[in-house]
Design an enzyme around this catalytic site. Structure first.
Site, PDB file in Angstrom:
ATOM      1  CG  ASP A 161      -8.479  -4.116  -3.042  1.00 30.78           C
ATOM      2  OD1 ASP A 161      -7.486  -3.167  -3.436  1.00 30.78           O
ATOM      3  OD2 ASP A 161      -9.718  -3.866  -2.814  1.00 30.78           O
TER       4      ASP A 161
ATOM      5  CG  HIS B 281      -2.088   0.917   1.121  1.00 29.85           C
ATOM      6  ND1 HIS B 281      -1.924   2.313   1.162  1.00 29.85           N
ATOM      7  CD2 HIS B 281      -3.353   0.867   0.854  1.00 29.85           C
ATOM      8  CE1 HIS B 281      -3.166   2.984   1.153  1.00 29.85           C
ATOM      9  NE2 HIS B 281      -4.203   1.971   0.814  1.00 29.85           N
TER      10      HIS B 281
HETATM   11  C1  SDX Z   1      -6.108   0.356  -3.052  1.00 22.58           C
HETATM   12  O1  SDX Z   1      -4.382   4.625  -2.022  1.00 22.58           O
HETATM   13  C2  SDX Z   1      -5.239   4.148  -1.515  1.00 22.58           C
HETATM   14  O2  SDX Z   1      -5.561   4.277  -0.525  1.00 22.58           O
HETATM   15  C3  SDX Z   1      -5.770   2.714  -2.375  1.00 22.58           C
HETATM   16  C4  SDX Z   1      -6.856   2.001  -1.506  1.00 22.58           C
HETATM   17  C5  SDX Z   1      -7.920   2.697  -1.343  1.00 22.58           C
HETATM   18  O3  SDX Z   1      -8.828   2.630  -0.386  1.00 22.58           O
HETATM   19  O4  SDX Z   1      -8.399   3.774  -2.066  1.00 22.58           O
HETATM   20  O5  SDX Z   1      -6.333   1.527  -0.284  1.00 22.58           O
HETATM   21  C6  SDX Z   1      -7.332   0.929  -2.334  1.00 22.58           C
HETATM   22  O6  SDX Z   1      -5.781   0.620  -4.084  1.00 22.58           O
HETATM   23  C7  SDX Z   1      -5.229  -0.855  -2.366  1.00 22.58           C
HETATM   24  C8  SDX Z   1      -3.812  -1.405  -3.310  1.00 22.58           C
HETATM   25  C9  SDX Z   1      -4.325  -2.486  -4.223  1.00 22.58           C
HETATM   26  N1  SDX Z   1      -3.780  -2.729  -5.116  1.00 22.58           N
HETATM   27  C10 SDX Z   1      -2.682  -4.016  -5.184  1.00 22.58           C
HETATM   28  O7  SDX Z   1      -3.285  -4.766  -4.222  1.00 22.58           O
HETATM   29  C11 SDX Z   1      -1.741  -4.033  -6.193  1.00 22.58           C
HETATM   30  C12 SDX Z   1      -0.572  -4.853  -5.670  1.00 22.58           C
HETATM   31  N2  SDX Z   1       0.349  -3.815  -4.943  1.00 22.58           N
HETATM   32  C13 SDX Z   1       0.957  -2.993  -5.436  1.00 22.58           C
HETATM   33  O8  SDX Z   1       1.070  -2.892  -6.638  1.00 22.58           O
HETATM   34  C14 SDX Z   1       1.626  -1.627  -4.835  1.00 22.58           C
HETATM   35  O9  SDX Z   1       1.862  -2.087  -3.643  1.00 22.58           O
HETATM   36  C15 SDX Z   1       0.938  -0.630  -4.539  1.00 22.58           C
HETATM   37  C16 SDX Z   1       0.324  -0.111  -6.088  1.00 22.58           C
HETATM   38  C17 SDX Z   1      -0.400  -0.886  -3.926  1.00 22.58           C
HETATM   39  C18 SDX Z   1       1.771   0.633  -4.168  1.00 22.58           C
HETATM   40  O10 SDX Z   1       2.808   0.767  -4.734  1.00 22.58           O
HETATM   41  P1  SDX Z   1       3.838   1.837  -4.340  1.00 22.58           P
HETATM   42  O11 SDX Z   1       3.446   2.667  -3.252  1.00 22.58           O
HETATM   43  O12 SDX Z   1       4.005   2.656  -5.611  1.00 22.58           O
HETATM   44  O13 SDX Z   1       5.045   0.965  -3.985  1.00 22.58           O
HETATM   45  P2  SDX Z   1       6.097   0.575  -5.040  1.00 22.58           P
HETATM   46  O14 SDX Z   1       5.246   0.027  -6.372  1.00 22.58           O
HETATM   47  O15 SDX Z   1       7.057   1.699  -5.120  1.00 22.58           O
HETATM   48  O16 SDX Z   1       6.688  -0.947  -4.261  1.00 22.58           O
HETATM   49  C19 SDX Z   1       7.685  -0.458  -3.299  1.00 22.58           C
HETATM   50  C20 SDX Z   1       8.660  -1.908  -3.456  1.00 22.58           C
HETATM   51  C21 SDX Z   1       8.983  -2.291  -4.904  1.00 22.58           C
HETATM   52  O17 SDX Z   1       9.881  -2.914  -4.873  1.00 22.58           O
HETATM   53  P3  SDX Z   1      11.564  -2.114  -5.139  1.00 22.58           P
HETATM   54  O18 SDX Z   1      11.610  -1.851  -6.424  1.00 22.58           O
HETATM   55  O19 SDX Z   1      11.724  -1.429  -3.744  1.00 22.58           O
HETATM   56  O20 SDX Z   1      12.659  -3.433  -5.009  1.00 22.58           O
HETATM   57  O21 SDX Z   1       7.680  -3.130  -3.058  1.00 22.58           O
HETATM   58  C22 SDX Z   1       7.547  -3.893  -4.268  1.00 22.58           C
HETATM   59  C23 SDX Z   1       7.769  -2.995  -5.451  1.00 22.58           C
HETATM   60  O22 SDX Z   1       8.333  -3.856  -6.419  1.00 22.58           O
HETATM   61  N3  SDX Z   1       5.753  -4.068  -4.244  1.00 22.58           N
HETATM   62  C24 SDX Z   1       5.562  -5.341  -4.404  1.00 22.58           C
HETATM   63  C25 SDX Z   1       4.207  -5.274  -4.237  1.00 22.58           C
HETATM   64  N4  SDX Z   1       3.892  -4.033  -3.910  1.00 22.58           N
HETATM   65  C26 SDX Z   1       4.848  -3.357  -3.697  1.00 22.58           C
HETATM   66  N5  SDX Z   1       6.164  -6.492  -4.627  1.00 22.58           N
HETATM   67  C27 SDX Z   1       5.523  -7.671  -4.666  1.00 22.58           C
HETATM   68  N6  SDX Z   1       4.083  -7.572  -4.657  1.00 22.58           N
HETATM   69  C28 SDX Z   1       3.390  -6.416  -4.444  1.00 22.58           C
HETATM   70  N7  SDX Z   1       2.116  -6.495  -4.185  1.00 22.58           N
END
Ligand code: SDX
Length: 422
Positions: free
Chosen positions: A364, A307
């Site tokens: 989710d 998140h």
């Molecule tokens: C919602 O914003 C909100 O409030 C949203 C929400 C709402 O109520 O409106 O809460 C609802 O959208 C919840 C999120 C649902 N999405 C998912 O579950 C999709 C999977 N999660 C991600 O794609 C990710 O965690 C996000 C999009 C939710 C957040 O992404 P960020 O903050 O941009 O973080 P990032 O992509 O920069 O990740 C940081 C690190 C990265 O690794 P490094 O580059 O540091 O090595 O964490 C890794 C990412 O690759 N990472 C994951 C991951 N989520 C982040 N690796 C594997 N699986 C994951 N799910």
């Protein structure tokens, strides 16, 4: 005592005001930065940038706190109802008994949709994704209620637009489902409350009697509460920026629906179930998928994990996980993918990759398991999210309008070709 931040550029020092919110959050106000320094800031994804000051929702990502107008999500999920939370989120205070009754009565009066909107629905083939149908039906309201096009009309006119979309969204959502199933669309039953009316429009068939299961209705109401608002998330920011051009409430909400559709945002609840199904089909080997999620060369992400704000735990995920156990037990549903989800969570929470990146289950991760138990098909999960998030989008749009916020127009740093002779 007002604080300031100093920024030193080319040997010159500039002072910028620091502002503080009611929960002690602090921000450097850079609204005059370019005029003072000639510089802008750059922050892809706005990870460090506040877009507004808001009194609707407070999140503390480190402590896992979520409050709407000061009330904790735990209290609201346990003690409130979705329409009461909608009223609180939009108007700022819990309604009195008279206020909630009038709010509910007003909404009940507007559940019916103009018959001609069926022509919009009929234009969609059965394989249409319900989110595209929903955003189109919401946009069609601008044609049937042209007075809604003026966001600065009287307070009463804006409020009528708000009542209308809260009332009609369940009808649209149910119609999107019926369109997908190839079933005849149902009309609202005004003898039922908000959630029960939605369930009946969704599941009633002309061939048999349909009675709403109170366990299902209660679970749905709690799920809608848990999705009501989440401050400046992707879709709420979309609603604000579209509304900042003085586009109508309905045009702004339709844009929010489309932003929510993405698998990184609200579309994640559908992607979680598809992921769990794939793991189940692949023999339930969760460790293989944990490794895929960690592999930078593999686009696979552990959907429902991570998140932008919550770096500890998502309080909503805890509530939903508990509700999933309760609902499946009450309904006598034994869903093997719930066990796969729990196994995945257990492994991930111990794995250094996830721990180091503060990746925890988000809202989710478990919601789809409850929706499945309620008989809602996977492609409708994000529509359910939109139904719950509607009051939040309305509240954010209303606050932005009432504060007469400027049109959103970010700057950029140009990296293209310098001037070239033609
Ligand atoms: C919602 O914003 C909100 O409030 C949203 C929400 C709402 O109520 O409106 O809460 C609802 O959208 C919840 C999120 C649902 N999405 C998912 O579950 C999709 C999977 N999660 C991600 O794609 C990710 O965690 C996000 C999009 C939710 C957040 O992404 P960020 O903050 O941009 O973080 P990032 O992509 O920069 O990740 C940081 C690190 C990265 O690794 P490094 O580059 O540091 O090595 O964490 C890794 C990412 O690759 N990472 C994951 C991951 N989520 C982040 N690796 C594997 N699986 C994951 N799910």
């Amino acid at each position: 005592m007002s604080q300031t931040a100093e920024i030193k550029v080319d040997g010159k020092t500039f002072e910028l005001p620091i502002i503080e919110g009611s929960e002690g959050e602090k921000a450097i106000d850079i609204s005059k930065l370019r005029a003072q320094t000639g510089l802008i800031t750059l922050d892809p994804g706005f990870k460090n940038t506040g877009s507004t000051q808001s009194a609707i929702t407070f999140l503390d990502g480190e402590k896992g706190i979520l409050r709407h107008r000061g009330y904790s999500i735990e209290d609201l999920a346990e003690k409130s109802s979705f329409l009461e939370v909608a009223y609180l989120t939009i108007y700022g205070n819990k309604p009195s008994a008279e206020e909630i009754k009038s709010f509910q009565d007003e909404i009940t009066k507007h559940t019916l949709v103009h018959e001609d909107i069926k022509k919009v629905l009929d234009g969609f083939p059965s394989n249409s994704h319900p989110m595209g149908v929903l955003s189109s039906l919401v946009t069609s309201l601008t044609a049937f209620y042209p007075e809604s096009l003026d966001p600065n009309r009287s307070k009463d006119a804006v409020n009528l637009s708000i009542i209308r979309i809260i009332a009609k969204m369940p009808t649209f959502a149910a119609w999107a489902y019926k369109n997908k199933m190839g079933h005849p669309a149902n009309y609202p039953d005004n003898s039922l409350n908000y959630g029960s009316n939605f369930l009946k429009m969704m599941f009633a068939l002309p061939t048999e009697k349909y009675d709403v299961d109170p366990v299902v209705a209660k679970a749905l109401d709690k799920l809608l509460i848990l999705h009501a608002d989440h401050e400046q998330n992707c879709s709420a920011s979309t609603v604000r920026i579209v509304g900042s051009s003085q586009a109508s409430l309905y045009a702004s909400i339709s844009a929010g629906i489309n932003a929510l559709w993405g698998p990184l945002h609200g579309g994640a609840n559908q992607a979680v179930i598809e992921m769990l199904e794939a793991i189940k089909a692949d023999g339930g080997d969760t460790s293989k998928y944990i490794e895929k999620a960690k592999d930078k060369n593999d686009p696979f992400r552990l959907m429902g994990f991570g998140h932008r704000v919550y770096k500890n735990f998502d309080p909503r995920a805890r509530i939903i996980k508990k509700a999933a156990d309760e609902v499946l037990e009450k309904l006598g549903v034994n869903d093997p993918i719930l066990d796969i989800a729990k196994g995945l969570e257990e492994v991930a929470l111990k794995d250094e990759y996830f721990v180091a990146r503060n990746l925890y289950p988000n809202v989710d991760f478990y919601s789809g398991i409850i929706y499945r138990a309620l008989g809602i098909p996977t492609e409708m999960f994000t529509v359910m999210f939109a139904l719950g998030r509607l009051p939040g989008w309305i509240a954010q749009w209303k606050e932005m309008r009432e504060n007469n916020e400027p049109i959103g127009r970010p700057r950029q740093i140009y990296t293209g070709s310098n001037h070239r002779d033609y």
